[in-house]
Design a protein around this motif. Sequence first.
Motif, PDB file in Angstrom:
ATOM      1  N   VAL A 153      -6.532  45.482   7.873  1.00 18.02           N
ATOM      2  CA  VAL A 153      -5.831  45.566   5.807  1.00 18.02           C
ATOM      3  C   VAL A 153      -6.347  45.801   4.657  1.00 18.02           C
ATOM      4  CG1 VAL A 153      -4.691  43.540   4.973  1.00 18.02           C
ATOM      5  CG2 VAL A 153      -4.492  43.814   7.161  1.00 18.02           C
ATOM      6  N   PRO A 154      -8.089  45.252   4.821  1.00 17.25           N
ATOM      7  CA  PRO A 154      -8.730  45.452   3.806  1.00 17.25           C
ATOM      8  C   PRO A 154      -9.452  46.920   2.883  1.00 17.25           C
ATOM      9  CG  PRO A 154     -10.249  44.237   5.015  1.00 17.25           C
ATOM     10  CD  PRO A 154      -8.682  44.802   5.392  1.00 17.25           C
TER      11      PRO A 154
ATOM     12  N   PRO B 202      -7.721  42.064  10.753  1.00 19.00           N
ATOM     13  CA  PRO B 202      -8.626  42.322   9.668  1.00 19.00           C
ATOM     14  C   PRO B 202      -9.633  43.182   9.144  1.00 19.00           C
ATOM     15  CG  PRO B 202      -8.946  40.170  11.035  1.00 19.00           C
ATOM     16  CD  PRO B 202      -8.610  41.728  11.848  1.00 19.00           C
TER      17      PRO B 202
ATOM     18  N   PRO C 151     -15.310  50.446   6.501  1.00 18.82           N
ATOM     19  CA  PRO C 151     -15.876  49.753   6.079  1.00 18.82           C
ATOM     20  C   PRO C 151     -17.192  49.222   5.980  1.00 18.82           C
ATOM     21  CG  PRO C 151     -15.701  48.979   8.878  1.00 18.82           C
ATOM     22  CD  PRO C 151     -15.279  50.551   8.720  1.00 18.82           C
TER      23      PRO C 151
ATOM     24  N   LEU D  19     -18.817  46.481   4.349  1.00 24.47           N
ATOM     25  CA  LEU D  19     -19.772  45.601   5.324  1.00 24.47           C
ATOM     26  C   LEU D  19     -19.434  44.585   6.474  1.00 24.47           C
ATOM     27  CD1 LEU D  19     -18.623  42.724   1.922  1.00 24.47           C
ATOM     28  CD2 LEU D  19     -20.905  43.606   2.893  1.00 24.47           C
TER      29      LEU D  19
ATOM     30  N   LEU E 161     -13.309  35.660  13.968  1.00 27.90           N
ATOM     31  CA  LEU E 161     -12.990  36.416  14.480  1.00 27.90           C
ATOM     32  C   LEU E 161     -13.598  38.043  14.826  1.00 27.90           C
ATOM     33  CD1 LEU E 161     -10.692  36.068  16.511  1.00 27.90           C
ATOM     34  CD2 LEU E 161      -9.713  38.465  15.780  1.00 27.90           C
TER      35      LEU E 161
END
Lengths: 282, 255, 247, 283
Positions: free
Chosen positions: C167-168, C164, C245, C247, C216
Amino acid sequence: MNFFNIINQLAEVDPDVMGRLDTRRSVFNSLTSMSKRAAMAAGPALLASFFTKAYAGTTAGDPKEVFNYALTLEYLEADFYNKMIASPYFSTASAAAQAAIRQISKHETAHVNLLKAVVTGIGGTPTPAVTFKSATFASLTSFAAQLQVAQLLEDTGVRAYKGRAGDLLGLADVTITGIGTINPLQSALQIHSVEARHAAHIRYMRNQTPWITGTGDLDSQPHYTGAIPESNTTQSNVNLIAANSITPNTTYSAADAAASFDEILTPAEVTDNSRAGGLIGA
Amino acid sequence: MSDNLQPRGSDDATFAQPLYTPIKRRSFFMYAGATAGASALVLAGCSKDSDPVKPNLPTGNSTTADGSISLGSGDVGVLNYAYALEQLEADFYSKVAALSNGASLLGATEFAYFQQVAKHEAIHRDFFKAALTRDAAGQVLRNLTPKYPAGTFDSKTTILATAKAFEDLGVAAYNGAGKLIKTPAYLVIAGQIVSVEARHAAYIRDLITPGSFAADDQVAAASGLDMAMTPKEVLNTAQNFITEKLSGDSIGVNA
Amino acid sequence: MSEHSFSPAWRAQPLGRRGFLRVSAASAATVALVAATGCDTSTPEPVLPDPNLITLPAGDNGLLYSLYLLALAKATLYQKIYETPPTDLTTAERAIFSDLRDHEVAYRELLHLILDPNYLDPTKAAQLFPTDFAFKLTSFTLTTRAGVLVAAQQLEDLAAATYPVMVPLLTSSNPYQRVLLLKAASVQARHAAVVRDLLAPGSFANDDVVNAAGQLKPKTPVEVNTALAPFFAPYVISVANLPVPVL
Amino acid sequence: MKLMSILDHVASAPAAAAPRRALFQQLGRAAVAALPLGLGAALPAAAETKDTSLDALTQLLLLERLVSAFYTRALANTSLIPAAQVPDFQRILRHQTQHVALFTQALQDSGAIMPAMPTFDFSGQRNVPGNPVLFPNVLTAYDDFLALAQQLEDLSARLYRSQVFNISYDPKLYKAALSIVAVEAEHSAHVRTLRRNRGVAVKSWPSATDAAIARPAAAQVLATAATGGEDNLAQEQQAGVLVPFASLLSVLRLTFVSDPSVAEAFDEPVSTAVAQAALSLFY
């Protein structure tokens, strides 16, 4: 020198022996006349019949002739499957059976187109199309009856290609517009194994063994006999079924030995009226 | 006699023997091949024997510099190549045929057919061994030790997938090797075997996916041609299943 | 190290032990400099103070490499369990591990193909990592049911938590890749749940791994790499170039 | 859905909601997705589905409300779930409740009209006593409860995967939804494991080998929404380019994986229309 006996034995493993002896390839140019003379002296009657068969109107060994021979068979098969698909009995078959026949038909049509291009590509003129005799087809009044003929055609096709592979040995690659560079022998082999896949599937559709054991419902037909029948259990003078012949303490059954090698048919045998020859017509 | 019509590695001494020697006691492939055999018979007195194998070409079953086993050169190379593949196939099917739960795993009819296929492959293997022993004594590839990924014989899925892979590979191998053969008789033999392999392949494909006997992933839709692979391509793959390292660099190469 | 270093031309070169991907921090800067000043095909091989350092590329490829390493790790573990299962692993549990092995082999091969589109062509395929690069299982106890489950849970929790996040971060304009990874992402979570339930029934999605918002708990590429690093010794993997990432 | 009304509402939304206005950036190109003929007629008027960010949030909220209601009622029947598994479903319910809160907050922040809470009916009668019961005993018999729970959890994981890219404009929501995909998948896997432990032939991931859950034809859309197409082997790696699994995962490369296993390795999405049709069976 017992030339008669030698030829006889050679014929056991290669009934097309005399055809091969008369190829155009240079290495045999001198051999041809010599062997003919020698052979005639040894056993005129047998050899006369051999030559009659082997030379059935063509010049054996010429790759153009070989591919036109293959093309003729593919025309016959392609037309047969077209007729099958157009037949009123086609819709009586299961969806799977219809799909299989369509797939096979697709290949036969592809083979026709490929072989026409190959014949042209190697400087020949494609032989005119032949068709499956309409009257004969009309006598096949069920899908099952048509499938019987399909099996005979495919198994004959397998044998026919095998019988001519030797004539394509050593040919250089050819480049054919729209197809690319191919090796003539390899292409013939690649068609040959597809025909064998077709044969296996049609036999399977008919609840026969995919390979030829001699116990099938059509195995006594001329398509499975010939100078070397499919029941043959001796390959190149090696007896496959005699005890301890090829494996200590192991004896193979005649059915297994016969099924493990498919056999050739000569052009004369293939085009005989009892086999494919009798199916060609208007 | 033309160099390219004589099987490499055949017993040249037989050419000097009297012509009345029965064929079966001679190097059979020279005669089985019809052209080579017959021309040898007719021309025995007026042609020279071919040159011996050049020393820089490996003989069958010899060990190469990197420790591989060479399949040999010329036609012997092709025959050993076929023999290697048939050893692998025969071993695989013999293991399937010996499964005590074969009938429940594969189905009774299918298991019976697999036992037939096992015989076919065993006959092919033993035939090549007999032929090579007679025609190329001293160059016969040794008995190989096949190996399989864990679980190969545990399920119908893996047995069928492996059988399909081997059969399609075998067909592609024979199709690709035909043009490397110099002796017509060998080519005829290869043709007689490859169509049986194709029958096996079609049958097993149909067991996995009904109607896939000659599906487009195997037979090119546009040309209707089956697959053909070079010995290098085939051996790269087959090597995954054979303990001994094989070298097929000289297959079909003649002096 | 720039993504440029992963161009097929670069990869197609023969790779010695000192070749591929191994660029020290210092040399990475050198390469970056070369790239910035007009990198051409003749990028000089940098001096390599640490021959065992493997620096993953920047951008999407770095993320894909990271996911590949996870799949490689899991496939290696499950293959071993499949081949020599602990005697106290039941038949039903072996079937589960067999499925896990199948899935991870599929991911590993798929990611390999994405990283090297020539993967299936032996004449053109590149080598992603040195030939002796491997996920080492020696620190796991794979002779007992409990041991294999502990090992499996460690890797599955990691994968479930990082998909998760990864992917972004993908920036490719090709949406199919993201969809494909997303389809795998939920299967990773399923793996984690089943392994957790085998080790401690009912421990699926418990508070160790799910936060107070019912999500998660994420794991960043750096966290994943830190967790996996010991198993790839003597090689050291740098994820310094990977997207972080926000955030 | 009353688009004009929503837009009006947005226009008059308080300034605090501004950061979430981005939610509506896609409204301009919203298109009403046509439902398959015959299906539309069976749906409530509000069930039209569109793939906009607002519709995504609305649909996910509906899903989470529905699943929360299901577990709330199931746990209320103290004789339904065995004691050992009660904590499992309490945890699942807690997660679903947290998800409801997330989407409620997201919709409120963006100033959207909060959809009314439907009256859920897990019998499949849709609150009309004369309608046939499509899901008998799901709140009274444990195995029937588990079967429906499995389908709802499968559907949840799928619907998040389908909708997640529709909310990718908002990084925070996007990441949250991706994390929730994983949580829903863990729920689904756990329910499947519970069923397997009770003798049902079902894996922890949707598989072609799973025993089908028998439902009346009218409820078939739930099965379609939950697991339809899970045997898919065609995965695109680029537009029109399929992953060549047959050659990638081959016996000859020592990478063989059977087709059912390949299919298992990839969970499939569900179209929002099919998902909506399935959700609509319950209110």
